[in-house]
Design an enzyme around this catalytic site. Sequence first.
Site, mmCIF file in Angstrom:
data_model
loop_
_atom_site.group_PDB
_atom_site.id
_atom_site.type_symbol
_atom_site.label_atom_id
_atom_site.label_comp_id
_atom_site.label_asym_id
_atom_site.label_seq_id
_atom_site.Cartn_x
_atom_site.Cartn_y
_atom_site.Cartn_z
ATOM 1 C CB VAL A 32 -16.413 14.061 7.223
ATOM 2 C CG1 VAL A 32 -15.106 14.485 6.520
ATOM 3 C CG2 VAL A 32 -17.349 13.578 6.180
ATOM 4 C CE LYS A 37 -0.092 -4.820 3.085
ATOM 5 N NZ LYS A 37 -0.858 -6.047 2.642
ATOM 6 C CB THR A 77 -0.967 0.069 1.265
ATOM 7 O OG1 THR A 77 -1.565 1.169 1.513
ATOM 8 C CG2 THR A 77 -0.130 -0.319 2.544
ATOM 9 C CG ASP A 78 -1.214 4.945 -0.990
ATOM 10 O OD1 ASP A 78 -1.869 4.281 0.011
ATOM 11 O OD2 ASP A 78 -1.729 5.795 -1.543
#
Length: 342
Positions: free
Chosen positions: A206, A154, A126-127
């Site tokens: 949000v 990760k 993943t980034d």
Amino acid sequence: MKNILVTGGAGFIGSAFVRHMVQTYPHYTIVVFDKLTYAGNLDNLLPVHDEPNYRFVRGDIADAQAVRRALEEYQIDAIVNFAAESHVDRSIMNSHAFLETDVIGVYVLLEQARQLGIKRFHQVSTDEVYGWIAEGAFKETDPLQPNNPYSAAKAGGEMMVRAYHVTHGMHTTVTRGSNTYGPYQYPEKMMSLFITEAIDDRPLPVYGDGKQVRDWLYVDDHARAIDLVLHVGAPGEVYNVGGENEHHNIDVTRRILRLLGKPESLIRFVADRPGHDRRYALDCTKIKALGWQRNDDFESLLAQTVAWYRQNEWWWRKIKTGEYLEYYKQQYAQRLAEAKSQ
Ligand code: NAD
Ligand code: TYD
């Protein structure tokens, strides 16, 4: 390559990859190996269920014996590892399973692959392993500075892949993908959570000011990138896979509401995620040189995605029960109670 083990193939991106591979390469056997955690879902594989070149094995990538049995039984020559605990918010609540699967699990797969002389090992990363970047875009050579337990795990798994290449000469490749969206995404991630909640006229939580930036990549583009790197990627190399499609979270939220014809009054600004990365962006020159291109029509891919969730309520309504509701309460009840409307 003939027989490919796709670990985590019952999840969101893994199942898109499996659907793509089963159709594209009828002469390969695609064996899904998946623990079926809360995020694993055989419904995601229904489109290929009856295909002659598809098999399913239930198992844990951290279980060496189970991995070895599958590798031997199906005479596997390549492994593509999607299996992971994948949600940042859950890693903040409890990191244990993230280390078990995203680090130990990767090691177990690598070691069994090494012992059996498996020809190819592809790790889906993943980034998020880079941390966040205020301006410009990350290159594959940039240092890894993960900021949350998911991305740290990760990064740990990925470093083990690197070590097996350098130390044992294994033919490994890695892709670092950006935020992925599309059909069959477990409705805990922002995109699928907000679409399905908005359909039900429920509040959209949000985090913080909503000005965080994510780079959105369509799931089929992500799957094609992994197919390409698996076939022509150079041993030991890492490839960024980004959508080159950056948006503030609040803007994506508003677009979703517009597409569904729902009011912006559903938006709630809630307590931020601790350690929240501000912006992700990837330089994708390297994978483009291999011949990969993303679909750049975000507007219509988002519209298609929203339409899919609208047309496939059978898929997500049965997920939003039991454990899901417990998680939802723990993650959002207090946040929403203390929320500000926009
Ligand atoms: P997901 O959570 O939808 O699916 C994960 C799958 O792995 C599930 O089918 C689950 O049952 C399986 N799994 C979990 N632990 C396992 C274990 N110990 N043994 C065997 N199977 C196990 O995840 P996703 O969003 O499809 O992500 C897939 C991969 O892509 C992950 O490695 C993730 O880190 C990476 N990734 C995801 C994104 C994204 O935006 N979703 C972006 C970049 C990279
Ligand atoms: P998410 O889909 O969890 O992916 P990631 O953490 O891998 O980027 O989150 C995408 C963005 O949306 C991220 O900036 C966090 C934000 N977000 C919210 O604002 N509210 C939510 O309920 C969720 C799940 C995410």
